[in-house]
Design a protein around this motif. Structure first.
Motif, PDB file in Angstrom:
ATOM      1  N   HIS A  60       0.841  -1.195   0.000  1.00 57.92           N
ATOM      2  CA  HIS A  60       0.000   0.000   0.000  1.00 57.92           C
ATOM      3  C   HIS A  60       0.880   1.250   0.000  1.00 57.92           C
ATOM      4  O   HIS A  60       2.053   1.198   0.362  1.00 57.92           O
ATOM      5  CB  HIS A  60      -0.942  -0.001   1.207  1.00 57.92           C
ATOM      6  N   TYR A  61       0.284   2.359  -0.380  1.00 57.03           N
ATOM      7  CA  TYR A  61       0.968   3.654  -0.445  1.00 57.03           C
ATOM      8  C   TYR A  61       1.109   4.220   0.963  1.00 57.03           C
ATOM      9  O   TYR A  61       0.139   4.271   1.722  1.00 57.03           O
ATOM     10  CB  TYR A  61       0.160   4.574  -1.351  1.00 57.03           C
ATOM     11  N   THR A  62       2.309   4.658   1.301  1.00 61.57           N
ATOM     12  CA  THR A  62       2.551   5.219   2.623  1.00 61.57           C
ATOM     13  C   THR A  62       3.722   6.195   2.581  1.00 61.57           C
ATOM     14  O   THR A  62       4.373   6.355   1.545  1.00 61.57           O
ATOM     15  CB  THR A  62       2.806   4.093   3.656  1.00 61.57           C
ATOM     16  N   ARG A  63       3.983   6.805   3.690  1.00 63.05           N
ATOM     17  CA  ARG A  63       5.134   7.707   3.829  1.00 63.05           C
ATOM     18  C   ARG A  63       6.398   6.866   3.945  1.00 63.05           C
ATOM     19  O   ARG A  63       6.397   5.811   4.577  1.00 63.05           O
ATOM     20  CB  ARG A  63       4.947   8.553   5.084  1.00 63.05           C
ATOM     21  N   GLY A  64       7.477   7.333   3.330  1.00 58.53           N
ATOM     22  CA  GLY A  64       8.746   6.608   3.393  1.00 58.53           C
ATOM     23  C   GLY A  64       9.381   6.655   4.775  1.00 58.53           C
ATOM     24  O   GLY A  64       9.074   7.530   5.594  1.00 58.53           O
ATOM     25  N   ASN A  65      10.250   5.680   5.039  1.00 54.62           N
ATOM     26  CA  ASN A  65      11.005   5.598   6.295  1.00 54.62           C
ATOM     27  C   ASN A  65      10.111   5.567   7.534  1.00 54.62           C
ATOM     28  O   ASN A  65      10.390   6.215   8.538  1.00 54.62           O
ATOM     29  CB  ASN A  65      12.020   6.744   6.389  1.00 54.62           C
ATOM     30  N   THR A  66       9.027   4.821   7.437  1.00 52.48           N
ATOM     31  CA  THR A  66       8.110   4.621   8.560  1.00 52.48           C
ATOM     32  C   THR A  66       7.929   3.113   8.758  1.00 52.48           C
ATOM     33  O   THR A  66       8.321   2.320   7.907  1.00 52.48           O
ATOM     34  CB  THR A  66       6.732   5.252   8.273  1.00 52.48           C
ATOM     35  N   ILE A  67       7.319   2.734   9.850  1.00 52.48           N
ATOM     36  CA  ILE A  67       7.062   1.311  10.097  1.00 52.48           C
ATOM     37  C   ILE A  67       6.194   0.703   8.990  1.00 52.48           C
ATOM     38  O   ILE A  67       6.521  -0.368   8.484  1.00 52.48           O
ATOM     39  CB  ILE A  67       6.428   1.088  11.500  1.00 52.48           C
ATOM     40  N   LYS A  96      -3.273  16.449  -4.829  1.00 50.23           N
ATOM     41  CA  LYS A  96      -1.948  16.513  -4.218  1.00 50.23           C
ATOM     42  C   LYS A  96      -1.579  15.175  -3.597  1.00 50.23           C
ATOM     43  O   LYS A  96      -2.443  14.357  -3.297  1.00 50.23           O
ATOM     44  CB  LYS A  96      -1.927  17.598  -3.147  1.00 50.23           C
ATOM     45  N   LEU A  97      -0.289  14.995  -3.358  1.00 52.50           N
ATOM     46  CA  LEU A  97       0.181  13.778  -2.694  1.00 52.50           C
ATOM     47  C   LEU A  97      -0.259  13.779  -1.235  1.00 52.50           C
ATOM     48  O   LEU A  97      -0.357  14.839  -0.610  1.00 52.50           O
ATOM     49  CB  LEU A  97       1.706  13.690  -2.757  1.00 52.50           C
ATOM     50  N   ASN A  98      -0.478  12.589  -0.688  1.00 50.27           N
ATOM     51  CA  ASN A  98      -0.847  12.463   0.717  1.00 50.27           C
ATOM     52  C   ASN A  98       0.334  12.758   1.638  1.00 50.27           C
ATOM     53  O   ASN A  98       0.145  13.207   2.756  1.00 50.27           O
ATOM     54  CB  ASN A  98      -1.334  11.042   1.015  1.00 50.27           C
ATOM     55  N   TYR A  99       1.537  12.442   1.169  1.00 50.03           N
ATOM     56  CA  TYR A  99       2.735  12.544   1.998  1.00 50.03           C
ATOM     57  C   TYR A  99       3.845  13.255   1.228  1.00 50.03           C
ATOM     58  O   TYR A  99       3.944  13.125   0.012  1.00 50.03           O
ATOM     59  CB  TYR A  99       3.244  11.144   2.386  1.00 50.03           C
ATOM     60  N   ASP A 100       4.700  13.972   1.967  1.00 48.76           N
ATOM     61  CA  ASP A 100       5.898  14.531   1.346  1.00 48.76           C
ATOM     62  C   ASP A 100       6.753  13.385   0.825  1.00 48.76           C
ATOM     63  O   ASP A 100       6.843  12.327   1.454  1.00 48.76           O
ATOM     64  CB  ASP A 100       6.703  15.336   2.365  1.00 48.76           C
ATOM     65  N   ASP A 101       7.384  13.586  -0.318  1.00 46.27           N
ATOM     66  CA  ASP A 101       8.218  12.548  -0.910  1.00 46.27           C
ATOM     67  C   ASP A 101       9.426  13.221  -1.568  1.00 46.27           C
ATOM     68  O   ASP A 101       9.386  13.556  -2.751  1.00 46.27           O
ATOM     69  CB  ASP A 101       7.411  11.746  -1.924  1.00 46.27           C
ATOM     70  N   PRO A 102      10.503  13.430  -0.806  1.00 47.63           N
ATOM     71  CA  PRO A 102      11.682  14.126  -1.348  1.00 47.63           C
ATOM     72  C   PRO A 102      12.274  13.448  -2.577  1.00 47.63           C
ATOM     73  O   PRO A 102      12.740  14.143  -3.494  1.00 47.63           O
ATOM     74  CB  PRO A 102      12.683  14.113  -0.189  1.00 47.63           C
ATOM     75  N   GLN A 103      12.265  12.119  -2.641  1.00 49.99           N
ATOM     76  CA  GLN A 103      12.805  11.419  -3.810  1.00 49.99           C
ATOM     77  C   GLN A 103      11.978  11.728  -5.058  1.00 49.99           C
ATOM     78  O   GLN A 103      12.527  11.890  -6.142  1.00 49.99           O
ATOM     79  CB  GLN A 103      12.873   9.899  -3.580  1.00 49.99           C
ATOM     80  N   TYR A 104      10.686  11.814  -4.903  1.00 52.78           N
ATOM     81  CA  TYR A 104       9.812  12.174  -6.023  1.00 52.78           C
ATOM     82  C   TYR A 104      10.126  13.600  -6.483  1.00 52.78           C
ATOM     83  O   TYR A 104      10.273  13.853  -7.684  1.00 52.78           O
ATOM     84  CB  TYR A 104       8.343  12.044  -5.611  1.00 52.78           C
ATOM     85  N   ASP A 105      10.229  14.508  -5.522  1.00 49.77           N
ATOM     86  CA  ASP A 105      10.512  15.906  -5.854  1.00 49.77           C
ATOM     87  C   ASP A 105      11.854  16.063  -6.573  1.00 49.77           C
ATOM     88  O   ASP A 105      11.993  16.913  -7.448  1.00 49.77           O
ATOM     89  CB  ASP A 105      10.506  16.769  -4.591  1.00 49.77           C
ATOM     90  N   GLU A 106      12.833  15.237  -6.208  1.00 45.86           N
ATOM     91  CA  GLU A 106      14.160  15.321  -6.827  1.00 45.86           C
ATOM     92  C   GLU A 106      14.183  14.754  -8.253  1.00 45.86           C
ATOM     93  O   GLU A 106      14.884  15.276  -9.111  1.00 45.86           O
ATOM     94  CB  GLU A 106      15.187  14.548  -5.991  1.00 45.86           C
ATOM     95  N   LYS A 107      13.420  13.705  -8.477  1.00 43.33           N
ATOM     96  CA  LYS A 107      13.517  12.985  -9.750  1.00 43.33           C
ATOM     97  C   LYS A 107      12.480  13.415 -10.789  1.00 43.33           C
ATOM     98  O   LYS A 107      12.737  13.346 -11.980  1.00 43.33           O
ATOM     99  CB  LYS A 107      13.387  11.483  -9.490  1.00 43.33           C
ATOM    100  N   TYR A 108      11.307  13.844 -10.355  1.00 43.66           N
ATOM    101  CA  TYR A 108      10.211  14.120 -11.274  1.00 43.66           C
ATOM    102  C   TYR A 108       9.756  15.571 -11.201  1.00 43.66           C
ATOM    103  O   TYR A 108       9.978  16.258 -10.220  1.00 43.66           O
ATOM    104  CB  TYR A 108       9.029  13.185 -10.976  1.00 43.66           C
ATOM    105  N   GLU A 109       9.095  15.960 -12.252  1.00 46.31           N
ATOM    106  CA  GLU A 109       8.526  17.294 -12.341  1.00 46.31           C
ATOM    107  C   GLU A 109       7.075  17.142 -12.779  1.00 46.31           C
ATOM    108  O   GLU A 109       6.741  16.218 -13.521  1.00 46.31           O
ATOM    109  CB  GLU A 109       9.309  18.107 -13.369  1.00 46.31           C
ATOM    110  N   GLU A 110       6.225  18.044 -12.330  1.00 48.21           N
ATOM    111  CA  GLU A 110       4.827  18.038 -12.739  1.00 48.21           C
ATOM    112  C   GLU A 110       4.582  19.231 -13.660  1.00 48.21           C
ATOM    113  O   GLU A 110       4.828  20.371 -13.287  1.00 48.21           O
ATOM    114  CB  GLU A 110       3.912  18.099 -11.520  1.00 48.21           C
ATOM    115  N   ILE A 111       4.102  18.930 -14.868  1.00 49.17           N
ATOM    116  CA  ILE A 111       3.837  19.945 -15.881  1.00 49.17           C
ATOM    117  C   ILE A 111       2.321  20.089 -16.033  1.00 49.17           C
ATOM    118  O   ILE A 111       1.627  19.081 -16.247  1.00 49.17           O
ATOM    119  CB  ILE A 111       4.443  19.523 -17.249  1.00 49.17           C
ATOM    120  N   PRO A 112       1.782  21.298 -15.910  1.00 46.24           N
ATOM    121  CA  PRO A 112       0.333  21.473 -16.084  1.00 46.24           C
ATOM    122  C   PRO A 112      -0.139  20.918 -17.424  1.00 46.24           C
ATOM    123  O   PRO A 112       0.509  21.102 -18.455  1.00 46.24           O
ATOM    124  CB  PRO A 112       0.149  22.993 -16.014  1.00 46.24           C
TER     125      PRO A 112
END
Length: 121
Positions: A60-67, A96-112
């Motif tokens: 399932h989708y969750t926040r990274g680095n959590t249990i 919007k995303l449910n959780y902050d995701d620094p890896q997503y922000d670093e690798k991908y861009e969102e174009i309108p």
């Protein structure tokens, strides 16, 4: 949206409207639409079979680095990484995303792209 796109929806009005148009009216059956918030529940694992074109890198989708992540969940960036080759640049998101995701922000861009955004590498 382009043919055979993946549309990730995290906005109730978009989700219900798109699902109605696809399931009841038969509009754009080539688009795979999936609800991001629904993917965050543990019961989601039992619904993945409904989406045979999508690769789910965990339970399932969750926040990274959590249990929950350690116990088999996946982040949004892991989800996109698992599907980017199949869908190429035809992955879109509404809401919007449910959780902050620094890896997503670093690798991908969102174009309108109209009322949604295209996810690009």
């Amino acid at each position: 949206l382009p043919m055979n796109s993946l549309f990730i929806i995290n906005y109730d009005q978009q989700w219900t409207s798109i699902r109605y148009m696809q399931e009841c009216e038969g509009v754009r059956p080539d688009i795979t639409s999936v609800n991001l918030s629904m993917m965050s529940y543990l019961w989601w694992e039992s619904k993945r079979f409904l989406y045979d074109k999508i690769v789910f890198p965990g339970t399932h989708y969750t926040r990274g680095n959590t249990i929950p992540w350690i116990n088999g969940g996946f982040t949004f960036s892991e989800f996109i990484n698992a599907n980017v080759n199949q869908y190429n640049e035809n992955i879109f998101i509404g809401g919007k995303l449910n959780y902050d995701d620094p890896q997503y922000d670093e690798k991908y861009e969102e174009i309108p792209h109209g009322l949604v955004r295209r996810i690009v590498n």
